[in-house]
Design a protein around this motif. Structure first.
Motif, short mmCIF file in Angstrom:
data_model
loop_
_atom_site.label_atom_id
_atom_site.label_comp_id
_atom_site.label_asym_id
_atom_site.label_seq_id
_atom_site.Cartn_x
_atom_site.Cartn_y
_atom_site.Cartn_z
N ASP A 10 0.82 -1.20 0.00
CA ASP A 10 0.00 0.00 0.00
C ASP A 10 0.86 1.27 0.00
N GLN A 11 2.03 1.20 0.63
CA GLN A 11 2.93 2.36 0.70
C GLN A 11 3.84 2.47 -0.52
N GLU A 12 3.98 1.41 -1.27
CA GLU A 12 4.86 1.38 -2.44
C GLU A 12 4.28 2.23 -3.57
N THR A 13 5.15 2.98 -4.24
CA THR A 13 4.69 3.83 -5.34
C THR A 13 4.97 3.22 -6.71
N GLU A 14 5.93 2.35 -6.80
CA GLU A 14 6.27 1.72 -8.08
C GLU A 14 5.35 0.51 -8.33
N SER A 15 4.65 0.52 -9.45
CA SER A 15 3.64 -0.50 -9.74
C SER A 15 4.18 -1.92 -9.74
N ALA A 16 5.33 -2.14 -10.34
CA ALA A 16 5.88 -3.50 -10.42
C ALA A 16 6.21 -4.04 -9.03
N LYS A 17 6.78 -3.19 -8.18
CA LYS A 17 7.10 -3.61 -6.81
C LYS A 17 5.82 -3.84 -6.01
N LYS A 18 4.83 -2.98 -6.24
CA LYS A 18 3.54 -3.10 -5.56
C LYS A 18 2.90 -4.45 -5.90
N LEU A 19 2.89 -4.81 -7.18
CA LEU A 19 2.32 -6.09 -7.61
C LEU A 19 3.04 -7.26 -6.96
N LYS A 20 4.36 -7.20 -6.93
CA LYS A 20 5.14 -8.29 -6.32
C LYS A 20 4.83 -8.43 -4.83
N LEU A 21 4.69 -7.33 -4.14
CA LEU A 21 4.34 -7.38 -2.72
C LEU A 21 2.95 -7.96 -2.51
N PHE A 22 1.99 -7.58 -3.35
CA PHE A 22 0.65 -8.16 -3.22
C PHE A 22 0.67 -9.65 -3.56
N GLU A 23 1.46 -10.05 -4.54
CA GLU A 23 1.57 -11.48 -4.86
C GLU A 23 2.12 -12.25 -3.67
N ALA A 24 3.14 -11.70 -3.01
CA ALA A 24 3.72 -12.34 -1.83
C ALA A 24 2.70 -12.37 -0.68
N ALA A 25 1.94 -11.31 -0.54
CA ALA A 25 0.91 -11.25 0.50
C ALA A 25 -0.16 -12.30 0.24
#
Length: 179
Positions: A10-25
């Motif tokens: 939620d705090q990440e601004t870069e889309s690719a990193k955000k997607l990877k974090l949600f995938e891990a979540a």
């Protein structure tokens, strides 16, 4: 772990990193559900993470997730309806109000979910804000105004001071638009 990764994403601004974090979540939440399907945490965070992931991927790419998201939030409600201050009601209500009927949306059911949530978790300010918006769109201006005014005096234990201030500001802006 899923909750932590959700907030990091939620705090990440870069889309690719955000997607990877949600995938891990999502993977962490799936493991939690597999370990103990009778606990609310795994179901709730799987629904929440899948929902945010679907929003990032876009409507057409994520239509298949709608049933999964609904199923997880329904499971969370069945186990503990007031987990995270009734946030599953908010998620299900907003899903129903925003999805086209063809994809399982229902204005009536969405409004009912938000109203049930407001009863079960009367201090959930974000839920009150969503319900006020729904009332306003349905022409129930007095009901909307009453909810928006109550936000100024309601404490929400699930919100940080900054989140609380942001939600109260949104309520004030909605009230101003109604005048």
């Amino acid at each position: 772990l899923a909750k932590l990764k959700y907030y990091l994403a939620d705090q990440e601004t870069e889309s690719a990193k955000k997607l990877k974090l949600f995938e891990a979540a999502i993977e962490a939440a799936k493991k939690a559900v597999a370990l103990d399907g009778n606990r609310v945490e795994g179901h709730f965070w799987l629904g929440a993470c899948d929902g945010e992931y679907a929003d990032l991927k876009g409507a057409m790419s994520s239509l298949g997730l709608v049933k999964v998201i609904r199923k997880e939030f329904e499971a969370a409600l069945a186990i503990n309806p007031v987990y995270e201050n009734g946030a599953a009601y908010l998620a299900l209500g907003q899903m129903d109000l925003s999805l086209p009927r063809l994809f399982g949306g229902s204005d009536k059911r969405g409004l009912e979910r938000l109203e049930q949530g407001a009863q079960a978790a009367p201090t959930n300010i974000e839920l009150k804000l969503a319900l006020a918006d729904a009332y306003s769109k349905k022409g129930r201006k007095d009901d909307a105004r009453r909810l928006l005014e109550s936000i100024a005096t309601t404490g929400d234990p699930a919100r940080s001071p900054k989140e609380l201030a942001d939600l109260r500001n949104k309520a004030r802006l909605q009230l101003d638009k109604m005048k």
